[in-house]
Design a protein around this motif. Sequence first.
Motif, PDB file in Angstrom:
ATOM      1  N   TRP A   6       6.818  11.579  -2.127  1.00  0.00           N
ATOM      2  CA  TRP A   6       6.298  11.484  -3.502  1.00  0.00           C
ATOM      3  C   TRP A   6       7.436  11.185  -4.477  1.00  0.00           C
ATOM      4  N   PRO A  53       1.629  13.136  -0.252  1.00  0.00           N
ATOM      5  CA  PRO A  53       2.672  12.289   0.333  1.00  0.00           C
ATOM      6  C   PRO A  53       4.036  12.983   0.447  1.00  0.00           C
ATOM      7  N   ALA A  79       4.157   7.312   1.312  1.00  0.00           N
ATOM      8  CA  ALA A  79       5.139   6.796   0.351  1.00  0.00           C
ATOM      9  C   ALA A  79       6.543   6.584   0.917  1.00  0.00           C
ATOM     10  N   ALA A 122      -5.681   9.165  -3.705  1.00  0.00           N
ATOM     11  CA  ALA A 122      -4.710   8.635  -4.673  1.00  0.00           C
ATOM     12  C   ALA A 122      -3.932   9.742  -5.398  1.00  0.00           C
ATOM     13  N   GLN A 161      -2.930   2.813  -3.976  1.00  0.00           N
ATOM     14  CA  GLN A 161      -3.542   3.849  -3.163  1.00  0.00           C
ATOM     15  C   GLN A 161      -5.045   3.619  -3.143  1.00  0.00           C
ATOM     16  N   ILE A 168      -3.749   4.984   4.984  1.00  0.00           N
ATOM     17  CA  ILE A 168      -3.299   5.563   3.708  1.00  0.00           C
ATOM     18  C   ILE A 168      -4.222   6.708   3.263  1.00  0.00           C
ATOM     19  N   LYS A 192      -4.992   2.711  -8.246  1.00  0.00           N
ATOM     20  CA  LYS A 192      -5.888   2.943  -7.118  1.00  0.00           C
ATOM     21  C   LYS A 192      -6.915   1.830  -7.042  1.00  0.00           C
ATOM     22  N   PRO A 245       0.846  -1.198   0.000  1.00  0.00           N
ATOM     23  CA  PRO A 245       0.000   0.000   0.000  1.00  0.00           C
ATOM     24  C   PRO A 245       0.879   1.245   0.000  1.00  0.00           C
ATOM     25  N   VAL A 246       0.370   2.342  -0.531  1.00  0.00           N
ATOM     26  CA  VAL A 246       1.130   3.593  -0.562  1.00  0.00           C
ATOM     27  C   VAL A 246       0.287   4.712   0.055  1.00  0.00           C
ATOM     28  N   GLY A 247       0.846   5.318   1.115  1.00  0.00           N
ATOM     29  CA  GLY A 247       0.178   6.453   1.759  1.00  0.00           C
ATOM     30  C   GLY A 247       1.074   7.666   1.641  1.00  0.00           C
TER      31      GLY A 247
END
Length: 376
Positions: free
Chosen positions: A274, A271, A214, A248, A243, A266, A290, A210-212
């Motif tokens: 980034w 972020p 980052a 996103a 995301q 997230i 996403k 997962p990316v929040g």
Amino acid sequence: MTTVMNGISSDSQPASPSPDSKALTQWPGVISHYARYLPISEFTPIITLNEGNTPLIRADNFVEACGGEFELWLKYEGLNPTCSFKDRGMTLAVSKARERKAEIVICASTGNTSASAAAYAAKAKMKCIVLLPHGNIASGKLAQALMYGATTISINGNFDDALRIVRELGETGQVEVVNSVNPFRIEGQKTAAFEICDQLGRAPDFHFLPVGNAGNITAYWQGYKEYYSVRKADRLPRLFGFQAAGAAPIVEGHPIEKPETVASAIRIGNPASWQGANAALNESKGHIDKVSDSEILAAYKLIAKTEGIFVEPASAAPLAGLIRIAKAGMIPRGSVVTAIMTGHGLKDPDNAIKSAGFEPIIVAPIKEAVMKVIGL
Ligand SMILES: *Cc1c(COP(=O)(O)O)cnc(C)c1O
């Protein structure tokens, strides 16, 4: 060297076991285990809760459920001391803060960073301040910050507002910021990539996460590249980040003013890492996409039911992505895939009970009533 059996020292020294004998029997935490890859010296006090060494669990049932023909390995980071991967970075960030004689650590958090910062600050006998978006914290995470004794402040705003304030406070030089803008966080978190390679005996072909904010995708890429450069990994994986659709920014290509998703870890609109995420995605020939909240919740239930692994909603985002990508036939047969289960499901019990879709069945306190329910 002392050998310890049944807790009794076998030589004639007094009862306290030597540090060496303990190191032989117990995982020492990520700083000691991976010391040669980390920016520490003999002067760095090691503040550890023996984080890391989390299991890498093969998930054939889940792969079968999504119709794939590949190997899936789940890195269960929810089994860290405060139940998320944040502990890997926090052990180093707090140790380095301590080395510099800082007295106060501070962070903005959607919950897990605050839990981890509060725990490691307690261990280091330091003061911890956490800034949380008001009303938006999973109850398990809030309980942790309070129990570990952090000064807990609710901001009438979102995570991005809280991080902006924390950065401004950091500039005063009076507090040590332990968000992932602190480079030691990323350094500590890269140890998870090392562990995956050590556990698999190779690097995976695909790595889902997962990316929040980052930080983690940045850290994994750094870790894989470092291990590859010292020939501890035989290849570099492709990084696939996910995301939540309502949060996103990297997928959309611009910050999101009011990020919204059930996956609170997230729920981030701008972020901090980034650039790091873009580099990881480009260099690894990766992919970012996403997934909707309903896809996240479906994956969240599926992984618990098929594998007995309970994660928080954010950790289900890469699984939602994997389901979609596997169904499209985009994972070649025989590939080795890892997915990072970033946080434990018990962090967010309210969401779990809501998502389960049913309640316990209440019956009279007699055997027959129970038999009737189970159909015997
Ligand atoms: C922090 C966190 C994330 C997001 O990681 P980033 O480094 O912010 O991208 C995902 N899942 C969980 C459970 C987290 O605690």
